[in-house]
Design an enzyme around this catalytic site. Structure first.
Site, PDB file in Angstrom:
ATOM      1  N   ARG A 149     -14.516  -9.890   3.471  1.00  0.00           N
ATOM      2  CA  ARG A 149     -13.184 -10.381   3.101  1.00  0.00           C
ATOM      3  C   ARG A 149     -13.016 -11.791   3.587  1.00  0.00           C
ATOM      4  O   ARG A 149     -13.422 -12.059   4.778  1.00  0.00           O
ATOM      5  CB  ARG A 149     -12.023  -9.551   3.543  1.00  0.00           C
ATOM      6  CG  ARG A 149     -10.702 -10.166   3.728  1.00  0.00           C
ATOM      7  CD  ARG A 149      -9.603  -9.551   4.342  1.00  0.00           C
ATOM      8  NE  ARG A 149      -8.486 -10.177   3.918  1.00  0.00           N
ATOM      9  CZ  ARG A 149      -7.295 -10.319   4.730  1.00  0.00           C
ATOM     10  NH1 ARG A 149      -7.440  -9.839   5.903  1.00  0.00           N
ATOM     11  NH2 ARG A 149      -6.305 -10.954   4.692  1.00  0.00           N
ATOM     12  N   GLU A 203       5.290   0.919   0.315  1.00  0.00           N
ATOM     13  CA  GLU A 203       4.679   2.411  -0.295  1.00  0.00           C
ATOM     14  C   GLU A 203       5.549   3.480   0.289  1.00  0.00           C
ATOM     15  O   GLU A 203       5.922   4.595  -0.105  1.00  0.00           O
ATOM     16  CB  GLU A 203       3.493   2.547   0.260  1.00  0.00           C
ATOM     17  CG  GLU A 203       2.443   1.893  -0.435  1.00  0.00           C
ATOM     18  CD  GLU A 203       1.060   1.850   0.036  1.00  0.00           C
ATOM     19  OE1 GLU A 203       0.583   2.793   0.685  1.00  0.00           O
ATOM     20  OE2 GLU A 203       0.159   0.853  -0.162  1.00  0.00           O
ATOM     21  N   ILE A 212       5.612  -0.901   3.969  1.00  0.00           N
ATOM     22  CA  ILE A 212       7.035  -0.842   3.740  1.00  0.00           C
ATOM     23  C   ILE A 212       7.195  -0.606   2.142  1.00  0.00           C
ATOM     24  O   ILE A 212       7.873   0.493   1.728  1.00  0.00           O
ATOM     25  CB  ILE A 212       7.812  -2.139   3.706  1.00  0.00           C
ATOM     26  CG1 ILE A 212       7.540  -2.470   5.262  1.00  0.00           C
ATOM     27  CG2 ILE A 212       9.030  -2.257   3.446  1.00  0.00           C
ATOM     28  CD1 ILE A 212       8.118  -3.909   5.812  1.00  0.00           C
ATOM     29  N   ASP A 250       8.725  -3.480  13.423  1.00  0.00           N
ATOM     30  CA  ASP A 250       8.420  -2.228  12.810  1.00  0.00           C
ATOM     31  C   ASP A 250       9.617  -1.405  11.874  1.00  0.00           C
ATOM     32  O   ASP A 250      10.732  -1.383  12.550  1.00  0.00           O
ATOM     33  CB  ASP A 250       7.997  -1.102  13.641  1.00  0.00           C
ATOM     34  CG  ASP A 250       7.163  -0.119  12.873  1.00  0.00           C
ATOM     35  OD1 ASP A 250       7.929   0.479  11.809  1.00  0.00           O
ATOM     36  OD2 ASP A 250       5.919   0.216  13.211  1.00  0.00           O
ATOM     37  N   MET A 251       9.541  -1.527  10.691  1.00  0.00           N
ATOM     38  CA  MET A 251      10.699  -1.243   9.738  1.00  0.00           C
ATOM     39  C   MET A 251      11.243   0.037  10.120  1.00  0.00           C
ATOM     40  O   MET A 251      12.451   0.448  10.087  1.00  0.00           O
ATOM     41  CB  MET A 251      10.193  -1.029   8.359  1.00  0.00           C
ATOM     42  CG  MET A 251      10.423  -2.307   7.450  1.00  0.00           C
ATOM     43  SD  MET A 251      12.266  -2.644   7.712  1.00  0.00           S
ATOM     44  CE  MET A 251      12.211  -4.219   6.475  1.00  0.00           C
ATOM     45  N   ARG A 252      10.550   1.095  10.563  1.00  0.00           N
ATOM     46  CA  ARG A 252      10.800   2.482  10.978  1.00  0.00           C
ATOM     47  C   ARG A 252      11.797   2.292  12.022  1.00  0.00           C
ATOM     48  O   ARG A 252      13.049   2.869  12.154  1.00  0.00           O
ATOM     49  CB  ARG A 252       9.673   3.121  11.342  1.00  0.00           C
ATOM     50  CG  ARG A 252       8.912   3.743  10.023  1.00  0.00           C
ATOM     51  CD  ARG A 252       7.404   4.259  10.571  1.00  0.00           C
ATOM     52  NE  ARG A 252       6.732   3.276  10.916  1.00  0.00           N
ATOM     53  CZ  ARG A 252       5.388   3.365  10.965  1.00  0.00           C
ATOM     54  NH1 ARG A 252       4.809   4.357  10.502  1.00  0.00           N
ATOM     55  NH2 ARG A 252       4.743   2.075  11.453  1.00  0.00           N
ATOM     56  N   ASN A 285     -14.428  -6.974   7.408  1.00  0.00           N
ATOM     57  CA  ASN A 285     -13.153  -8.040   7.884  1.00  0.00           C
ATOM     58  C   ASN A 285     -13.222  -8.384   8.897  1.00  0.00           C
ATOM     59  O   ASN A 285     -12.714  -7.471   9.927  1.00  0.00           O
ATOM     60  CB  ASN A 285     -11.710  -7.071   7.206  1.00  0.00           C
ATOM     61  CG  ASN A 285     -10.651  -7.853   7.277  1.00  0.00           C
ATOM     62  OD1 ASN A 285     -10.652  -9.009   7.655  1.00  0.00           O
ATOM     63  ND2 ASN A 285      -9.805  -7.416   6.755  1.00  0.00           N
ATOM     64  N   LEU A 345       4.627  -5.476   0.404  1.00  0.00           N
ATOM     65  CA  LEU A 345       5.642  -5.453   1.603  1.00  0.00           C
ATOM     66  C   LEU A 345       4.909  -4.594   2.614  1.00  0.00           C
ATOM     67  O   LEU A 345       5.078  -3.657   2.811  1.00  0.00           O
ATOM     68  CB  LEU A 345       6.965  -5.031   1.340  1.00  0.00           C
ATOM     69  CG  LEU A 345       7.668  -5.693   0.029  1.00  0.00           C
ATOM     70  CD1 LEU A 345       9.010  -4.747  -0.129  1.00  0.00           C
ATOM     71  CD2 LEU A 345       8.113  -7.112   0.375  1.00  0.00           C
ATOM     72  N   GLY A 346       4.221  -5.420   3.845  1.00  0.00           N
ATOM     73  CA  GLY A 346       3.608  -4.922   4.854  1.00  0.00           C
ATOM     74  C   GLY A 346       3.989  -5.898   5.777  1.00  0.00           C
ATOM     75  O   GLY A 346       5.224  -6.180   6.084  1.00  0.00           O
ATOM     76  N   ASN A 347       3.025  -5.890   6.942  1.00  0.00           N
ATOM     77  CA  ASN A 347       3.569  -6.787   7.781  1.00  0.00           C
ATOM     78  C   ASN A 347       3.534  -8.134   7.487  1.00  0.00           C
ATOM     79  O   ASN A 347       4.409  -8.969   7.932  1.00  0.00           O
ATOM     80  CB  ASN A 347       2.587  -6.784   9.247  1.00  0.00           C
ATOM     81  CG  ASN A 347       2.651  -5.626  10.114  1.00  0.00           C
ATOM     82  OD1 ASN A 347       3.798  -5.194  10.443  1.00  0.00           O
ATOM     83  ND2 ASN A 347       1.610  -4.898  10.420  1.00  0.00           N
TER      84      ASN A 347
HETATM   85  P1  AMP Z   1       0.991  -2.854   6.360  1.00  0.00           P
HETATM   86  O1  AMP Z   1       0.726  -4.203   7.099  1.00  0.00           O
HETATM   87  O2  AMP Z   1       0.694  -2.485   5.000  1.00  0.00           O
HETATM   88  O3  AMP Z   1       0.151  -1.754   7.415  1.00  0.00           O
HETATM   89  O4  AMP Z   1       2.392  -2.323   6.884  1.00  0.00           O
HETATM   90  C1  AMP Z   1       3.071  -2.284   7.936  1.00  0.00           C
HETATM   91  C2  AMP Z   1       4.749  -2.126   7.683  1.00  0.00           C
HETATM   92  O5  AMP Z   1       4.876  -0.931   7.284  1.00  0.00           O
HETATM   93  C3  AMP Z   1       5.255  -2.040   9.095  1.00  0.00           C
HETATM   94  O6  AMP Z   1       6.311  -2.863   9.135  1.00  0.00           O
HETATM   95  C4  AMP Z   1       5.789  -0.525   9.064  1.00  0.00           C
HETATM   96  O7  AMP Z   1       6.897  -0.306   9.838  1.00  0.00           O
HETATM   97  C5  AMP Z   1       6.014  -0.381   7.889  1.00  0.00           C
HETATM   98  N1  AMP Z   1       6.100   1.143   7.555  1.00  0.00           N
HETATM   99  C6  AMP Z   1       4.732   1.715   7.486  1.00  0.00           C
HETATM  100  N2  AMP Z   1       5.242   3.267   7.228  1.00  0.00           N
HETATM  101  C7  AMP Z   1       6.570   3.228   7.211  1.00  0.00           C
HETATM  102  C8  AMP Z   1       7.664   4.067   6.888  1.00  0.00           C
HETATM  103  N3  AMP Z   1       7.492   5.480   6.572  1.00  0.00           N
HETATM  104  N4  AMP Z   1       8.983   3.704   6.493  1.00  0.00           N
HETATM  105  C9  AMP Z   1       8.998   2.332   6.527  1.00  0.00           C
HETATM  106  N5  AMP Z   1       8.280   1.493   6.960  1.00  0.00           N
HETATM  107  C10 AMP Z   1       6.908   1.929   7.221  1.00  0.00           C
END
Ligand code: AMP
Length: 411
Positions: A105, A347, A345, A296-298, A14, A223-225
């Site tokens: 990719r 997961e 997010i 960052d959601m956390r 990638n 739901l990620g970045n």
């Molecule tokens: P990704 O792009 O799939 O790697 O997802 C990144 C996002 O997942 C970021 O906003 C992180 O804050 C969020 N994330 C990862 N772990 C957690 C968690 N335990 N609780 C809430 N959000 C999370």
């Protein structure tokens, strides 16, 4: 080309503008099984100090290796990665000749590709022709392909497109209500992204829900970045929230999601910002970050728990927008068997899932709070006993999906 082997070692690449991620997977196609052998990322390619982080994986054990040096281009990055894969300590194969195929990719396949494909000159030309649609992604993706071709000249390279899963979207859903010639002359339409992830989790969901893929209606919620949502009817994608670019749909970490297109002209008129600066703001300084300063959601949950009102607003906006897309896709599909949450997010974020699924009983969607709060890296059902629609958390695995596409393409 047909490869007849019981197991295949597939290298997944990638390539980004200044990074190159890789994963080596041993696929056992007959047993529908696989082992991840190693993974890594080369960062800051082209800068004065580059960094390679390599993970050797054997069973449950991981060993990490880091190399820091100037890495001028993707060719050097690929050589370093290949060196790691065959290194006496970090390596997992004795020579690069053990690699059977490379899966790449590629972000934007335009309307040229509705399946993964063995790369030849025509495929490379089509990837190049799609540069205007993905100027930040397709050029480094093609560089990755060319570097792999020169390093591994005798094995097949397969392109796997982020857009291919969405090529089944009907015209009424992929067209924008613009003059038709913009589509004909400039290919302005919805393409959708994250296709490899949506495909992986929807295939997994068919096994988990135990309904044939061809009969299964799903809403997959990545739901990620980046965030995107898909309506999948009888195994085929019929709509998706991202658009001509990955800026559209629900608000994301730093991206706006859907906004009124007239906002751009208004801001150009009443601020000192030009179109390019606004594009940068829409992509990198908006979304959750634009509302509360964090993406960052956390961090956003911690801030909201401490009483930060902007963080609370960002959470509420995010859940509201995802909920609206779910409602829209229930209407598109007519009946839904399952809603699948995936990515960082989707997961891991119990609270956001609960906010999204609250008050959806009228649509037959109800989650069980205790199942939802379980922490696990395994696929799991989180719906209540009385929910008409099944709700699942399914961890995504885009690299494994790419490796599967490679195997399918070659067998
Ligand atoms: P990704 O792009 O799939 O790697 O997802 C990144 C996002 O997942 C970021 O906003 C992180 O804050 C969020 N994330 C990862 N772990 C957690 C968690 N335990 N609780 C809430 N959000 C999370």
């Amino acid at each position: 080309m047909t490869v007849q082997k019981e197991s295949m070692i597939v290298l997944i690449i990638n390539a980004g503008s200044s990074s190159l991620k890789y994963q080596l997977i041993n696929m056992h196609p007959d047993a529908h099984d696989h082992d991840v052998m190693a993974s890594g990322v080369v960062e800051r390619i082209g800068e004065s100090q580059g960094k390679l982080t390599h993970k050797k994986i054997s069973g449950q054990k991981n060993a990490k290796f880091i190399k820091e040096q100037q890495i001028n281009d993707h060719g050097i990055a690929m050589h370093l990665a290949a060196g790691m894969l065959t290194d006496k300590d970090a390596g997992v194969i004795s020579t690069i000749n053990e690699i059977d195929a490379v899966g790449h990719r590629v972000v934007q396949g335009g309307e040229n590709f509705n399946a993964s494909i063995l790369i030849d000159d025509d495929v490379k030309k089509a990837i190049r022709d799609n540069y205007p649609l993905a100027p930040l992604h397709n050029p480094p993706n093609l560089t990755g392909i060319e570097v792999a071709e020169s390093l591994f000249p005798s094995i097949p390279n397969i392109a796997v497109f982020d857009t291919e899963f969405h090529q089944t979207i009907p015209q009424k859903a992929f067209m924008y209500a613009l003059p038709y010639e913009f589509y004909e002359k400039f290919r302005v339409r919805r393409y959708g992204f994250h296709g490899t992830s949506h495909k992986f989790v929807s295939n997994s969901a068919a096994d988990l829900i135990k309904i044939n893929k061809e009969e299964l209606n799903l809403i997959t919620v990545h739901l990620g970045n980046g965030c995107s949502i898909c309506a999948i009817e009888k195994g085929r994608c019929v709509d998706t929230s991202m658009g001509m670019t990955p800026l559209a749909g629900v608000m994301m970490g730093t991206r706006t999601g859907d906004i009124d297109p007239a906002i751009q002209k208004y801001l150009i008129e009443y601020t000192n910002l030009n179109a390019e600066e606004l594009d940068n703001i829409f992509n990198k300084k908006s979304g959750l970050k634009g509302i509360c300063g964090m993406n960052d959601m956390r961090d956003i949950h911690s801030a909201a728990n401490r009483g930060n009102e902007r963080a609370q607003l960002a959470l509420e906006m995010f859940a509201y927008q995802v909920k609206k897309y779910i409602g829209a896709y229930v209407a598109v599909l007519g009946s839904v068997d399952g809603i699948i949450f995936t990515a960082g997010i989707g997961e891991n974020d119990t609270v956001t899932r609960e906010m999204i699924c609250s008050n959806l009983t009228g649509l037959g969607i109800e989650i069980d709070p205790s199942r939802n709060s379980e922490v696990s890296s395994e696929p799991r059902a989180i719906h209540s006993g009385s929910s008409k629609v099944q709700v699942w958390v399914v961890p995504t695995n885009e690299e494994l999906q790419i490796a599967r596409e490679v195997v399918n393409c070659l067998y």
